[in-house]
Design a protein around this motif. Sequence first.
Motif, PDB file in Angstrom:
ATOM      1  N   ARG A  36       0.837  -1.214   0.000  1.00  0.00           N
ATOM      2  CA  ARG A  36       0.000   0.000   0.000  1.00  0.00           C
ATOM      3  C   ARG A  36       0.868   1.258   0.000  1.00  0.00           C
ATOM      4  O   ARG A  36       0.576   2.227  -0.697  1.00  0.00           O
ATOM      5  CB  ARG A  36      -0.943  -0.016   1.199  1.00  0.00           C
ATOM      6  CG  ARG A  36      -2.106  -1.001   1.021  1.00  0.00           C
ATOM      7  CD  ARG A  36      -3.092  -0.938   2.166  1.00  0.00           C
ATOM      8  NE  ARG A  36      -2.571  -1.493   3.400  1.00  0.00           N
ATOM      9  CZ  ARG A  36      -2.537  -2.790   3.688  1.00  0.00           C
ATOM     10  NH1 ARG A  36      -2.991  -3.671   2.819  1.00  0.00           N
ATOM     11  NH2 ARG A  36      -2.055  -3.220   4.832  1.00  0.00           N
ATOM     12  N   SER A  37       1.951   1.243   0.771  1.00  0.00           N
ATOM     13  CA  SER A  37       2.840   2.400   0.859  1.00  0.00           C
ATOM     14  C   SER A  37       3.537   2.658  -0.478  1.00  0.00           C
ATOM     15  O   SER A  37       3.632   3.806  -0.928  1.00  0.00           O
ATOM     16  CB  SER A  37       3.870   2.165   1.970  1.00  0.00           C
ATOM     17  OG  SER A  37       4.764   3.225   2.035  1.00  0.00           O
ATOM     18  N   ALA A  38       4.035   1.595  -1.112  1.00  0.00           N
ATOM     19  CA  ALA A  38       4.716   1.747  -2.405  1.00  0.00           C
ATOM     20  C   ALA A  38       3.759   2.261  -3.466  1.00  0.00           C
ATOM     21  O   ALA A  38       4.117   3.098  -4.299  1.00  0.00           O
ATOM     22  CB  ALA A  38       5.338   0.415  -2.835  1.00  0.00           C
ATOM     23  N   VAL A  39       2.515   1.781  -3.431  1.00  0.00           N
ATOM     24  CA  VAL A  39       1.504   2.245  -4.391  1.00  0.00           C
ATOM     25  C   VAL A  39       1.207   3.720  -4.159  1.00  0.00           C
ATOM     26  O   VAL A  39       1.211   4.523  -5.092  1.00  0.00           O
ATOM     27  CB  VAL A  39       0.222   1.382  -4.295  1.00  0.00           C
ATOM     28  CG1 VAL A  39      -0.932   2.031  -5.058  1.00  0.00           C
ATOM     29  CG2 VAL A  39       0.492  -0.029  -4.818  1.00  0.00           C
ATOM     30  N   SER A  40       0.973   4.100  -2.888  1.00  0.00           N
ATOM     31  CA  SER A  40       0.625   5.502  -2.613  1.00  0.00           C
ATOM     32  C   SER A  40       1.805   6.437  -2.854  1.00  0.00           C
ATOM     33  O   SER A  40       1.612   7.590  -3.234  1.00  0.00           O
ATOM     34  CB  SER A  40       0.074   5.667  -1.195  1.00  0.00           C
ATOM     35  OG  SER A  40       1.069   5.455  -0.240  1.00  0.00           O
ATOM     36  N   GLN A  48       3.906  -0.589 -10.666  1.00  0.00           N
ATOM     37  CA  GLN A  48       3.757  -1.909 -11.285  1.00  0.00           C
ATOM     38  C   GLN A  48       2.744  -2.748 -10.495  1.00  0.00           C
ATOM     39  O   GLN A  48       1.854  -3.373 -11.073  1.00  0.00           O
ATOM     40  CB  GLN A  48       5.124  -2.613 -11.328  1.00  0.00           C
ATOM     41  CG  GLN A  48       5.123  -3.924 -12.054  1.00  0.00           C
ATOM     42  CD  GLN A  48       6.511  -4.568 -12.057  1.00  0.00           C
ATOM     43  OE1 GLN A  48       7.487  -4.018 -11.556  1.00  0.00           O
ATOM     44  NE2 GLN A  48       6.580  -5.756 -12.627  1.00  0.00           N
ATOM     45  N   ALA A  49       2.857  -2.722  -9.159  1.00  0.00           N
ATOM     46  CA  ALA A  49       1.929  -3.467  -8.305  1.00  0.00           C
ATOM     47  C   ALA A  49       0.515  -2.939  -8.464  1.00  0.00           C
ATOM     48  O   ALA A  49      -0.449  -3.708  -8.557  1.00  0.00           O
ATOM     49  CB  ALA A  49       2.380  -3.388  -6.845  1.00  0.00           C
ATOM     50  N   LYS A  50       0.362  -1.600  -8.524  1.00  0.00           N
ATOM     51  CA  LYS A  50      -0.964  -0.990  -8.655  1.00  0.00           C
ATOM     52  C   LYS A  50      -1.643  -1.434  -9.945  1.00  0.00           C
ATOM     53  O   LYS A  50      -2.837  -1.772  -9.952  1.00  0.00           O
ATOM     54  CB  LYS A  50      -0.861   0.531  -8.600  1.00  0.00           C
ATOM     55  CG  LYS A  50      -2.225   1.231  -8.681  1.00  0.00           C
ATOM     56  CD  LYS A  50      -2.081   2.730  -8.618  1.00  0.00           C
ATOM     57  CE  LYS A  50      -3.380   3.484  -8.626  1.00  0.00           C
ATOM     58  NZ  LYS A  50      -4.530   2.906  -9.248  1.00  0.00           N
ATOM     59  N   ALA A  51      -0.892  -1.450 -11.035  1.00  0.00           N
ATOM     60  CA  ALA A  51      -1.457  -1.864 -12.318  1.00  0.00           C
ATOM     61  C   ALA A  51      -1.980  -3.297 -12.234  1.00  0.00           C
ATOM     62  O   ALA A  51      -3.062  -3.606 -12.747  1.00  0.00           O
ATOM     63  CB  ALA A  51      -0.412  -1.729 -13.427  1.00  0.00           C
ATOM     64  N   LEU A  52      -1.216  -4.151 -11.569  1.00  0.00           N
ATOM     65  CA  LEU A  52      -1.638  -5.551 -11.416  1.00  0.00           C
ATOM     66  C   LEU A  52      -2.883  -5.646 -10.543  1.00  0.00           C
ATOM     67  O   LEU A  52      -3.843  -6.345 -10.882  1.00  0.00           O
ATOM     68  CB  LEU A  52      -0.499  -6.376 -10.803  1.00  0.00           C
ATOM     69  CG  LEU A  52       0.727  -6.568 -11.696  1.00  0.00           C
ATOM     70  CD1 LEU A  52       1.917  -7.028 -10.879  1.00  0.00           C
ATOM     71  CD2 LEU A  52       0.413  -7.565 -12.797  1.00  0.00           C
ATOM     72  N   ASP A  54      -5.093  -3.336  -9.885  1.00  0.00           N
ATOM     73  CA  ASP A  54      -6.246  -2.708 -10.540  1.00  0.00           C
ATOM     74  C   ASP A  54      -6.918  -3.667 -11.526  1.00  0.00           C
ATOM     75  O   ASP A  54      -8.120  -3.579 -11.761  1.00  0.00           O
ATOM     76  CB  ASP A  54      -5.837  -1.428 -11.272  1.00  0.00           C
ATOM     77  CG  ASP A  54      -5.557  -0.272 -10.307  1.00  0.00           C
ATOM     78  OD1 ASP A  54      -5.882  -0.405  -9.108  1.00  0.00           O
ATOM     79  OD2 ASP A  54      -5.003   0.746 -10.769  1.00  0.00           O
ATOM     80  N   ARG A  55      -6.136  -4.582 -12.109  1.00  0.00           N
ATOM     81  CA  ARG A  55      -6.695  -5.586 -13.028  1.00  0.00           C
ATOM     82  C   ARG A  55      -7.250  -6.786 -12.265  1.00  0.00           C
ATOM     83  O   ARG A  55      -7.799  -7.696 -12.862  1.00  0.00           O
ATOM     84  CB  ARG A  55      -5.613  -6.076 -13.991  1.00  0.00           C
ATOM     85  CG  ARG A  55      -5.199  -5.066 -15.024  1.00  0.00           C
ATOM     86  CD  ARG A  55      -4.440  -5.696 -16.180  1.00  0.00           C
ATOM     87  NE  ARG A  55      -3.381  -6.602 -15.780  1.00  0.00           N
ATOM     88  CZ  ARG A  55      -2.076  -6.304 -15.752  1.00  0.00           C
ATOM     89  NH1 ARG A  55      -1.681  -5.100 -16.108  1.00  0.00           N
ATOM     90  NH2 ARG A  55      -1.190  -7.189 -15.384  1.00  0.00           N
ATOM     91  N   GLY A  56      -7.021  -6.807 -10.940  1.00  0.00           N
ATOM     92  CA  GLY A  56      -7.485  -7.941 -10.140  1.00  0.00           C
ATOM     93  C   GLY A  56      -6.501  -9.089 -10.110  1.00  0.00           C
ATOM     94  O   GLY A  56      -6.826 -10.188  -9.661  1.00  0.00           O
ATOM     95  N   ASP A  57      -5.282  -8.855 -10.620  1.00  0.00           N
ATOM     96  CA  ASP A  57      -4.259  -9.900 -10.634  1.00  0.00           C
ATOM     97  C   ASP A  57      -3.522  -9.945  -9.297  1.00  0.00           C
ATOM     98  O   ASP A  57      -3.430  -8.931  -8.597  1.00  0.00           O
ATOM     99  CB  ASP A  57      -3.232  -9.637 -11.742  1.00  0.00           C
ATOM    100  CG  ASP A  57      -3.835  -9.730 -13.134  1.00  0.00           C
ATOM    101  OD1 ASP A  57      -4.889 -10.372 -13.287  1.00  0.00           O
ATOM    102  OD2 ASP A  57      -3.245  -9.146 -14.061  1.00  0.00           O
ATOM    103  N   LEU A  58      -2.986 -11.117  -8.975  1.00  0.00           N
ATOM    104  CA  LEU A  58      -2.125 -11.234  -7.807  1.00  0.00           C
ATOM    105  C   LEU A  58      -0.796 -10.572  -8.114  1.00  0.00           C
ATOM    106  O   LEU A  58      -0.320 -10.603  -9.252  1.00  0.00           O
ATOM    107  CB  LEU A  58      -1.892 -12.702  -7.456  1.00  0.00           C
ATOM    108  CG  LEU A  58      -3.095 -13.467  -6.912  1.00  0.00           C
ATOM    109  CD1 LEU A  58      -2.731 -14.930  -6.730  1.00  0.00           C
ATOM    110  CD2 LEU A  58      -3.566 -12.873  -5.603  1.00  0.00           C
ATOM    111  N   VAL A  59      -0.195  -9.995  -7.102  1.00  0.00           N
ATOM    112  CA  VAL A  59       1.116  -9.377  -7.271  1.00  0.00           C
ATOM    113  C   VAL A  59       2.153 -10.499  -7.254  1.00  0.00           C
ATOM    114  O   VAL A  59       2.231 -11.261  -6.289  1.00  0.00           O
ATOM    115  CB  VAL A  59       1.387  -8.347  -6.154  1.00  0.00           C
ATOM    116  CG1 VAL A  59       2.756  -7.723  -6.324  1.00  0.00           C
ATOM    117  CG2 VAL A  59       0.309  -7.270  -6.149  1.00  0.00           C
ATOM    118  N   PRO A  60       2.941 -10.664  -8.335  1.00  0.00           N
ATOM    119  CA  PRO A  60       3.891 -11.773  -8.398  1.00  0.00           C
ATOM    120  C   PRO A  60       5.042 -11.620  -7.397  1.00  0.00           C
ATOM    121  O   PRO A  60       5.337 -10.521  -6.920  1.00  0.00           O
ATOM    122  CB  PRO A  60       4.401 -11.740  -9.837  1.00  0.00           C
ATOM    123  CG  PRO A  60       4.087 -10.393 -10.349  1.00  0.00           C
ATOM    124  CD  PRO A  60       2.939  -9.857  -9.546  1.00  0.00           C
TER     125      PRO A  60
END
Length: 193
Positions: A36-40, A48-52, A54-60
């Motif tokens: 959450r901190s890295a996204v904000s 990169q995590a936010k894009a994943l 937002d699509r409903g994908d798991l963060v690898p």
Amino acid sequence: MRIILLGPPGAGKGTQAVRLVERLGIPQLSTGDMLRSAVSAGTPIGLQAKALMDRGDLVPDEVVVGIIADRIREPDAVGGFILDGFPRTVAQAEAFDAMLAKNGSKLDAVVELKVDQEALVDRIVKRAKEAEARGEPVRKDDNPEVFKTRLDAYRTQTAPLSEYYVAHGMLRPVDGMRSVDEVTEAIRNVLGR
């Protein structure tokens, strides 16, 4: 010290992490909080995590490990950290170990809270009833059915980490069924601090 706390949900990792933070003066790192901190903050890996997400994908794994790598470079974590909730799989552990080695670092210990997993369901039900009695909201994951699902996921995905860390000479088992204070003392003993 660089420490990982392992154990099934409800084993007391969060409680013991707070005590370790107080005693050792190092931060407890939560992968959820870090994401959450890295996204904000809009960091490259956070975007990169936010894009994943937002699509409903798991963060690898590589993105999660990248976020942890960024976090442990921050000044408060340079002297050590406590990870609770990561790694969740052997693949994450291998990626994390490789990242640490690349940075000339390594873990000091992996403390596993050993508990009777069937007794955990009773512990969670009791915790929910105590929260209700105090007029506090009950955690969503303190529902016995939700908890059993989390416990099953732990058994299949995370429990194999014990063998991984035994093979690497890092695992320090502690009886997590004892009182909170006794578990704290046992952790102090296995860490030598």
